[in-house]
Design a protein around this motif. Structure first.
Motif, PDB file in Angstrom:
ATOM      1  N   LYS A 297       0.851  -1.191   0.000  1.00 42.57           N
ATOM      2  CA  LYS A 297       0.000   0.000   0.000  1.00 42.57           C
ATOM      3  C   LYS A 297       0.885   1.240   0.000  1.00 42.57           C
ATOM      4  O   LYS A 297       2.089   1.164   0.304  1.00 42.57           O
ATOM      5  CB  LYS A 297      -0.930   0.019   1.221  1.00 42.57           C
ATOM      6  CG  LYS A 297      -0.226   0.226   2.549  1.00 42.57           C
ATOM      7  CD  LYS A 297      -1.212   0.209   3.686  1.00 42.57           C
ATOM      8  CE  LYS A 297      -0.526   0.446   5.043  1.00 42.57           C
ATOM      9  NZ  LYS A 297      -0.001   1.808   5.178  1.00 42.57           N
ATOM     10  N   ILE A 298       0.297   2.372  -0.361  1.00 43.53           N
ATOM     11  CA  ILE A 298       1.012   3.654  -0.337  1.00 43.53           C
ATOM     12  C   ILE A 298       0.271   4.578   0.606  1.00 43.53           C
ATOM     13  O   ILE A 298      -0.943   4.773   0.479  1.00 43.53           O
ATOM     14  CB  ILE A 298       1.079   4.289  -1.743  1.00 43.53           C
ATOM     15  CG1 ILE A 298       1.697   3.309  -2.748  1.00 43.53           C
ATOM     16  CG2 ILE A 298       1.872   5.586  -1.709  1.00 43.53           C
ATOM     17  CD1 ILE A 298       1.631   3.805  -4.184  1.00 43.53           C
ATOM     18  N   ASP A 299       0.981   5.156   1.551  1.00 44.42           N
ATOM     19  CA  ASP A 299       0.330   6.022   2.532  1.00 44.42           C
ATOM     20  C   ASP A 299      -0.083   7.360   1.928  1.00 44.42           C
ATOM     21  O   ASP A 299      -1.181   7.847   2.180  1.00 44.42           O
ATOM     22  CB  ASP A 299       1.256   6.247   3.733  1.00 44.42           C
ATOM     23  CG  ASP A 299       1.476   4.961   4.510  1.00 44.42           C
ATOM     24  OD1 ASP A 299       0.518   4.495   5.140  1.00 44.42           O
ATOM     25  OD2 ASP A 299       2.589   4.406   4.450  1.00 44.42           O
ATOM     26  N   VAL A 301       0.181   9.765  -1.810  1.00 45.47           N
ATOM     27  CA  VAL A 301       0.598  10.058  -3.179  1.00 45.47           C
ATOM     28  C   VAL A 301       0.536  11.567  -3.366  1.00 45.47           C
ATOM     29  O   VAL A 301      -0.480  12.199  -3.040  1.00 45.47           O
ATOM     30  CB  VAL A 301      -0.306   9.360  -4.211  1.00 45.47           C
ATOM     31  CG1 VAL A 301      -0.057   9.919  -5.617  1.00 45.47           C
ATOM     32  CG2 VAL A 301      -0.063   7.854  -4.216  1.00 45.47           C
ATOM     33  N   LEU A 314       0.237   7.609 -12.529  1.00 47.85           N
ATOM     34  CA  LEU A 314      -0.493   7.423 -11.276  1.00 47.85           C
ATOM     35  C   LEU A 314      -1.794   6.657 -11.490  1.00 47.85           C
ATOM     36  O   LEU A 314      -2.337   6.080 -10.541  1.00 47.85           O
ATOM     37  CB  LEU A 314      -0.786   8.782 -10.624  1.00 47.85           C
ATOM     38  CG  LEU A 314       0.435   9.570 -10.130  1.00 47.85           C
ATOM     39  CD1 LEU A 314       0.001  10.897  -9.523  1.00 47.85           C
ATOM     40  CD2 LEU A 314       1.243   8.755  -9.117  1.00 47.85           C
ATOM     41  N   LEU A 318      -2.866   3.936  -8.870  1.00 45.16           N
ATOM     42  CA  LEU A 318      -4.117   3.987  -8.107  1.00 45.16           C
ATOM     43  C   LEU A 318      -4.945   2.726  -8.309  1.00 45.16           C
ATOM     44  O   LEU A 318      -5.705   2.324  -7.419  1.00 45.16           O
ATOM     45  CB  LEU A 318      -4.925   5.220  -8.519  1.00 45.16           C
ATOM     46  CG  LEU A 318      -4.308   6.587  -8.165  1.00 45.16           C
ATOM     47  CD1 LEU A 318      -5.118   7.716  -8.770  1.00 45.16           C
ATOM     48  CD2 LEU A 318      -4.186   6.768  -6.665  1.00 45.16           C
ATOM     49  N   VAL A 323      -4.361   3.359  -1.524  1.00 43.51           N
ATOM     50  CA  VAL A 323      -3.682   4.632  -1.256  1.00 43.51           C
ATOM     51  C   VAL A 323      -4.380   5.338  -0.109  1.00 43.51           C
ATOM     52  O   VAL A 323      -5.611   5.491  -0.104  1.00 43.51           O
ATOM     53  CB  VAL A 323      -3.676   5.526  -2.517  1.00 43.51           C
ATOM     54  CG1 VAL A 323      -3.136   6.917  -2.191  1.00 43.51           C
ATOM     55  CG2 VAL A 323      -2.841   4.874  -3.620  1.00 43.51           C
ATOM     56  N   LYS A 325      -3.965   8.541   0.956  1.00 46.20           N
ATOM     57  CA  LYS A 325      -4.335   9.938   0.718  1.00 46.20           C
ATOM     58  C   LYS A 325      -3.640  10.425  -0.534  1.00 46.20           C
ATOM     59  O   LYS A 325      -2.518  10.033  -0.827  1.00 46.20           O
ATOM     60  CB  LYS A 325      -3.943  10.801   1.918  1.00 46.20           C
ATOM     61  CG  LYS A 325      -4.257  12.281   1.772  1.00 46.20           C
ATOM     62  CD  LYS A 325      -4.108  13.031   3.096  1.00 46.20           C
ATOM     63  CE  LYS A 325      -2.729  12.953   3.691  1.00 46.20           C
ATOM     64  NZ  LYS A 325      -2.613  13.730   4.944  1.00 46.20           N
ATOM     65  N   VAL A 326      -4.325  11.293  -1.293  1.00 45.19           N
ATOM     66  CA  VAL A 326      -3.721  11.953  -2.457  1.00 45.19           C
ATOM     67  C   VAL A 326      -3.651  13.440  -2.177  1.00 45.19           C
ATOM     68  O   VAL A 326      -4.632  14.054  -1.734  1.00 45.19           O
ATOM     69  CB  VAL A 326      -4.524  11.693  -3.748  1.00 45.19           C
ATOM     70  CG1 VAL A 326      -3.960  12.529  -4.901  1.00 45.19           C
ATOM     71  CG2 VAL A 326      -4.494  10.218  -4.119  1.00 45.19           C
ATOM     72  N   ILE A 350     -10.740   7.885  -2.188  1.00 45.96           N
ATOM     73  CA  ILE A 350      -9.439   8.162  -1.573  1.00 45.96           C
ATOM     74  C   ILE A 350      -9.458   9.577  -1.003  1.00 45.96           C
ATOM     75  O   ILE A 350      -9.815  10.532  -1.711  1.00 45.96           O
ATOM     76  CB  ILE A 350      -8.303   8.026  -2.605  1.00 45.96           C
ATOM     77  CG1 ILE A 350      -8.290   6.611  -3.202  1.00 45.96           C
ATOM     78  CG2 ILE A 350      -6.952   8.346  -1.967  1.00 45.96           C
ATOM     79  CD1 ILE A 350      -7.321   6.450  -4.362  1.00 45.96           C
TER      80      ILE A 350
END
Length: 603
Positions: A297-299, A301, A314, A318, A323, A325-326, A350
């Motif tokens: 996962k990505i905290d 972006v 992206l 996505l 994710v 938060k963007v 998101i």
């Protein structure tokens, strides 16, 4: 003689008692009117700085600026009246001076001291709030320590004005509102800050091979006194890691996405941030890089701005990863790429935020990530780029997106930009990376993220030369993704070739002048060639010249390699080998070898 002096004195007294002439009377009338007006406003101003009155009128926040209209309405007629006083007789002048001093100026000066105290107090409060914000998020970071010292300095600098306020109760209330919170913040965190400073000293001693036992005792004793559990845990953890040599590193990867940007950041505590994703054709390259890193996962972006070569990739990211938060610049675009990117964020619910200058991206208490520029600062898409400063210990990374020279000028004025690693703006275009900006950042390493043979001609020669001449160690993503890590002091670098087959270079030697010591090469092909690891050899003299790292010979262009007394260095048209004479005038030949060690031309 005594009789004459007596007569003169008597005449002067009589003259002062004579009625004023018409002009003098008019001036007095005007001055007296101004004094009366000032007295009326001063009476109101007196209440404006009375604490008891302010508690009644402003019960929610009595310690604020007075009504500045009343202050100015007192000040202006007072000053105007004072300008007229010298033209009045001494009796009238003294009469009005006494009224001004007793009925106006005393309240005006007290109001001025009150206003100065509020202004000074707000400066302290701003420093206090900023320090508290940093301490909550990253209690033992270097920016937090600096903010502690800045707050201490501000309290010392401004306190004298706080104590000049008239009235004990008013003075106490101002001190309670503005100075006490700062002093409390300092007192509550002094052991944390002192322990961090002593821990840094311990690191330096270990690096220098000094005896550590006494200093370890100092640090341990201070940590025991730290009340904030988060800060205490971090300090204890760092001390253990230092002593066993297992300090978690910050990892920053500049992913090869061709003509675009994509930067992956893994914090020491394992949280992650992805800044941009290259263009849409590079999306799976980014995804694969992240999967190879074991990412699930990505905290956060961050999309610096809506250009396709920054947000296109992206879309795949996505779709492939959860994710948290963007964050983006807030700028919108009508391109299909942008619309798809934005639609995905909405579809997947998101959390989305628009970056604002001064925002902190809180992922790891040991890493300070601050937004230095955002979309609110410009209508231009590139200049609206989200600019980030990522700081870990003594190591800073400045990530500039495509921000141009105008943004750079503002950043120079407002921030300490010193950074060890600079992501060169706009892929090396001349729209970014001015000489002044380069001097302000003073980087050791410059990261060039671009696609070889791109239509924009990036990196452009003036920027490339500026970086080289400043002594920046340039690293380009055309050789593969760049993986950096640091322990807060030292930077470690690795680069992985993307294994994309490069077009075959067509470079030949077109001339060797043995007398002037000039060798000419030409790129006969249609693609720019990076000549890192290429070599020029003097056969008779058995001398070898290594081309500079990341020297680009543009398609259709030539370059002279010079040596001897007339050697000059003026890339990209002229390169300097050495001041020594290389070529044998009796007869010598030149050979050119590519980065694989293959002979490609001989003259």
């Amino acid at each position: 003689m005594r009789k004459v002096l007596g007569i003169i004195a008597s005449l002067m007294i009589l003259l002062s008692l004579l009625p004023m002439n018409q002009a003098s009377a008019s001036t007095y009338t005007q001055a007296e009117k101004l004094v009366t007006e000032a007295e009326q406003w001063a009476g109101a101003l007196k209440w404006e700085i009375s604490l008891e009155y302010r508690k009644t009128k402003y019960p929610n926040d009595p310690i604020t600026y007075p009504n500045m209209d009343i202050y100015n309405n007192t000040k202006e007629p007072m000053l105007a009246a004072e300008k007229l006083l010298p033209s009045l007789s001494s009796i009238k002048r003294n009469e009005l001076r006494k009224r001004i001093d007793n009925n106006v100026k005393v309240h005006y000066l007290r109001a001025q001291a009150y206003i100065d105290a509020i202004t000074s107090g707000r400066k302290i409060l701003d420093k206090t709030n900023y320090y508290n914000k940093l301490y909550v998020n990253s209690p033992i970071s270097d920016p937090t320590v600096q903010a502690y010292h800045d707050l201490s300095s501000e309290i010392r600098k401004q306190a004298v004005l706080l104590y000049r306020v008239y009235g004990q109760s008013t003075r106490d209330a101002i001190l309670e509102k503005y100075k006490t919170p700062g002093e409390t913040a300092r007192q509550n965190t002094i052991y944390t800050i002192t322990a961090k400073m002593e821990f840094d000293k311990l690191k330096e001693m270990k690096r220098n091979g000094e005896l550590l036992e006494d200093q370890i005792d100092v640090v341990s004793a201070l940590i025991e006194k730290v009340e904030n559990q988060n800060a205490k845990t971090l300090l204890e953890s760092n001390l253990i890691k230092l002593l066993i040599g297992d300090v978690n590193n910050l990892h920053v990867d500049f992913i090869d996405v061709g003509q675009g940007d994509s930067i992956f950041v893994r914090m020491p505590n394992g949280t992650t941030m992805l800044v941009d994703g290259g263009d849409q054709s590079s999306g799976m390259d980014v995804v694969n890089h992240l999967k190879n890193e074991g990412l699930e996962k990505i905290d956060v972006v961050v999309a610096t701005h809506p250009d396709p070569e920054h947000i296109g990739g992206l879309i795949d990211v996505l779709n492939e990863f959860p994710v948290g938060k963007v964050i983006d610049s807030g700028k919108t675009d009508t391109s299909d790429t942008y619309l798809e990117y934005k639609s995905l964020i909405d579809q997947k619910n998101i959390p989305f935020e628009v970056a604002e200058e001064g925002d902190l991206i809180d992922l790891d208490p040991t890493v300070h990530v601050e937004v230095l520029n955002s979309g609110a600062n410009s209508s231009n898409m590139n200049d609206a780029s989200v600019v980030l400063m990522v700081s870990h210990g003594e190591v800073d990374y400045l990530l500039t997106g495509d921000a141009g020279v105008g943004v750079e000028e503002r950043l120079i004025q407002e921030y300490d930009l010193d950074a060890e690693v600079l992501k060169v703006g706009d892929h090396g275009s001349s729209t970014s990376t001015s000489q002044a900006f380069l001097e302000a950042v003073n980087p050791y390493f410059g990261i060039l993220s671009y696609g070889e043979g791109n239509q924009s001609g990036d990196p452009q020669s003036e920027v490339y030369n500026r970086l080289i001449n400043y002594g920046v160690d340039l690293i380009s993503t055309i050789h593969g993704s760049i993986e950096m890590s640091d322990d807060g002091d030292y930077i470690y670098i690795d680069q992985h070739d993307t294994n994309n087959p490069a077009p075959e270079a067509d470079i030949s030697l077109t001339g060797v002048n043995l007398d002037t010591e000039v060798v000419t090469l030409k790129n006969n092909g249609s693609e720019d060639v990076n000549m890192t690891d290429w070599k020029l050899v003097s056969v008779e003299g058995n001398q070898t010249y290594d081309f500079p790292d990341d020297f680009i010979l543009k398609a259709g262009s030539s370059v002279n390699v010079t040596s001897g007394g007339n050697a000059v260095n003026n890339p990209p048209t002229t390169l300097k080998w050495t001041d020594a004479y290389i070529w044998n005038n009796s007869g010598d030949s030149a050979q050119l070898y590519n980065s694989q060690g293959e002979l490609v031309s001989e003259f």
